[in-house]
Motif scaffolding. Structure first.
Motif, PDB file in Angstrom:
ATOM      1  N   LYS A 139       0.860  -1.185   0.000  1.00  6.89           N
ATOM      2  CA  LYS A 139       0.000   0.000   0.000  1.00  6.89           C
ATOM      3  C   LYS A 139       0.893   1.232   0.000  1.00  6.89           C
ATOM      4  O   LYS A 139       1.702   1.409   0.918  1.00  6.89           O
ATOM      5  N   ILE A 140       0.738   2.060  -1.016  1.00  7.60           N
ATOM      6  CA  ILE A 140       1.556   3.271  -1.117  1.00  7.60           C
ATOM      7  C   ILE A 140       0.648   4.475  -1.327  1.00  7.60           C
ATOM      8  O   ILE A 140      -0.298   4.420  -2.111  1.00  7.60           O
ATOM      9  N   PHE A 158       2.214  13.428  -8.668  1.00  9.97           N
ATOM     10  CA  PHE A 158       3.254  12.404  -8.742  1.00  9.97           C
ATOM     11  C   PHE A 158       2.684  11.120  -9.317  1.00  9.97           C
ATOM     12  O   PHE A 158       3.304  10.471 -10.170  1.00  9.97           O
ATOM     13  N   ALA A 159       1.483  10.748  -8.864  1.00 10.64           N
ATOM     14  CA  ALA A 159       0.859   9.521  -9.364  1.00 10.64           C
ATOM     15  C   ALA A 159       0.648   9.586 -10.869  1.00 10.64           C
ATOM     16  O   ALA A 159       0.947   8.631 -11.597  1.00 10.64           O
ATOM     17  N   ARG A 160       0.150  10.711 -11.349  1.00 10.61           N
ATOM     18  CA  ARG A 160      -0.197  10.825 -12.769  1.00 10.61           C
ATOM     19  C   ARG A 160       1.027  10.906 -13.671  1.00 10.61           C
ATOM     20  O   ARG A 160       1.117  10.211 -14.690  1.00 10.61           O
ATOM     21  N   TYR A 161       1.979  11.755 -13.314  1.00 13.48           N
ATOM     22  CA  TYR A 161       3.087  12.037 -14.223  1.00 13.48           C
ATOM     23  C   TYR A 161       4.332  11.179 -13.982  1.00 13.48           C
ATOM     24  O   TYR A 161       5.137  10.992 -14.901  1.00 13.48           O
ATOM     25  N   LEU A 196      -4.179   8.236  -2.751  1.00 14.98           N
ATOM     26  CA  LEU A 196      -3.795   9.623  -2.977  1.00 14.98           C
ATOM     27  C   LEU A 196      -3.841  10.412  -1.675  1.00 14.98           C
ATOM     28  O   LEU A 196      -4.674  10.169  -0.807  1.00 14.98           O
ATOM     29  N   SER A 197      -2.922  11.377  -1.564  1.00 12.67           N
ATOM     30  CA  SER A 197      -2.908  12.284  -0.418  1.00 12.67           C
ATOM     31  C   SER A 197      -2.672  13.695  -0.925  1.00 12.67           C
ATOM     32  O   SER A 197      -2.179  13.894  -2.039  1.00 12.67           O
ATOM     33  N   VAL A 198      -3.000  14.684  -0.099  1.00 17.00           N
ATOM     34  CA  VAL A 198      -2.783  16.086  -0.452  1.00 17.00           C
ATOM     35  C   VAL A 198      -1.479  16.543   0.174  1.00 17.00           C
ATOM     36  O   VAL A 198      -1.344  16.523   1.402  1.00 17.00           O
TER      37      VAL A 198
END
Length: 295
Positions: free
Chosen positions: A97-98, A104-107, A129-131
């Motif tokens: 689990k990350i 960052f996830a998208r690109y 996802l986190s903010v």
């Protein structure tokens, strides 16, 4: 009235902590962090409306209510465990689990993730996802990628990626304001703000003795900030991995040959100190570091 059921993952955490008389041991048995286990037990205490453990600095001890509730919980879990299931003999798949920031996830993560899953098809990867700058408590993930200054007390921190920052704008926006030929002409532009990508450090590199902008739109997501630039809403700071496709398509342009080599924020991999990484998690950390080495 609809019945409310206690969260099963919290019941399991409670049983493990009571059985081992140690949150740390129980967390290790469940392959989660001690803070995640504490969170689950607090969640269960909120559900039942009473304390389950006495926490006085020593080993956690059950309260009188906790001892009574433990008998009910153990009976219920044993009933679930004993129920015959056809696929029970199947081996449990290793899982990672990350938690990562959206941009960052998208690109950066998704374009590379297939190389890890292809090399290790036996390991499942869950991406959450986190903010950035807001979600500062390590979640129930095994790992987090954080975008920040890299100062996270009580966490193991490994720098993953640092890129120069530079200003970009859309051709339509530049045409509308009559172009920008030098950094000083940014005075006539709308500067899009972000706590993740402050202007002050770039101003200094560009020879501008200007304060950090305090008015105008603020967007604390780097992908949304770049989208606002593409839509012609102003000038924003970005980085190569995020903007290279838009630059190649001519949707945004880099304004000057001036880049901030070491911005105040970079990407870091973090996890709790003292946490013994499971083999699959260590594999993923090694893969992350190798994937972005020299990027």
């Amino acid at each position: 009235m609809q019945k409310r059921f206690p969260p099963v993952h919290a019941l399991v955490a409670f049983e493990a902590a009571a059985r081992s008389s140690s949150f740390a041991v129980a967390a290790n048995q469940l392959c989660i962090t001690p803070s995640a286990l504490s969170h689950r037990i607090r969640l269960l205490e909120e559900f039942v409306g009473d304390r389950l453990f006495i926490r006085d600095g020593r080993a956690p001890a059950l309260t009188p209510f906790g001892r009574s509730y433990l008998e009910v919980v153990c009976t219920a879990l044993q009933t679930l465990t004993d129920f015959p299931m056809p696929g029970r003999a199947s081996p449990v798949q290793p899982r990672i689990k990350i938690t990562v920031p959206p941009t960052f996830a998208r690109y950066l993560l998704l374009p590379r993730l297939a190389s890890f899953t292809s090399a290790h098809p036996e390991i499942a990867v869950d991406v959450f996802l986190s903010v950035p700058l807001y979600d500062l408590a390590l979640s129930e993930s095994d790992l987090e990628v954080r975008f920040g200054a890299g100062k996270y007390p009580d966490l193991e921190t490994l720098k993953l990626l640092e890129e120069p920052a530079f200003p970009v704008a859309s051709p339509a926006y530049l045409e509308r304001i009559g172009g920008i030929a030098s950094p000083a002409e940014l005075a006539k532009a709308t500067l899009l703000r972000s706590a993740l990508e402050p202007w002050k450090c770039w101003f200094e590199v560009a020879g501008l003795d200007w304060p950090e902008p305090a008015t105008g739109v603020r967007i604390d997501d780097l992908g949304l900030l770049l989208e606002a630039v593409r839509l012609g809403q102003g000038v924003g700071l970005t980085r190569q991995h995020f903007s290279q496709e838009m630059i190649a398509r001519g949707e945004v342009v880099e304004l000057f040959d001036i880049r901030l080599a070491s911005p105040p924020h970079a990407y870091y991999v973090v996890y709790e100190q003292g946490t013994k990484l499971r083999p699959e998690v260590q594999l993923f950390v090694d893969w992350l570091l190798a994937s972005y080495a020299g990027a």
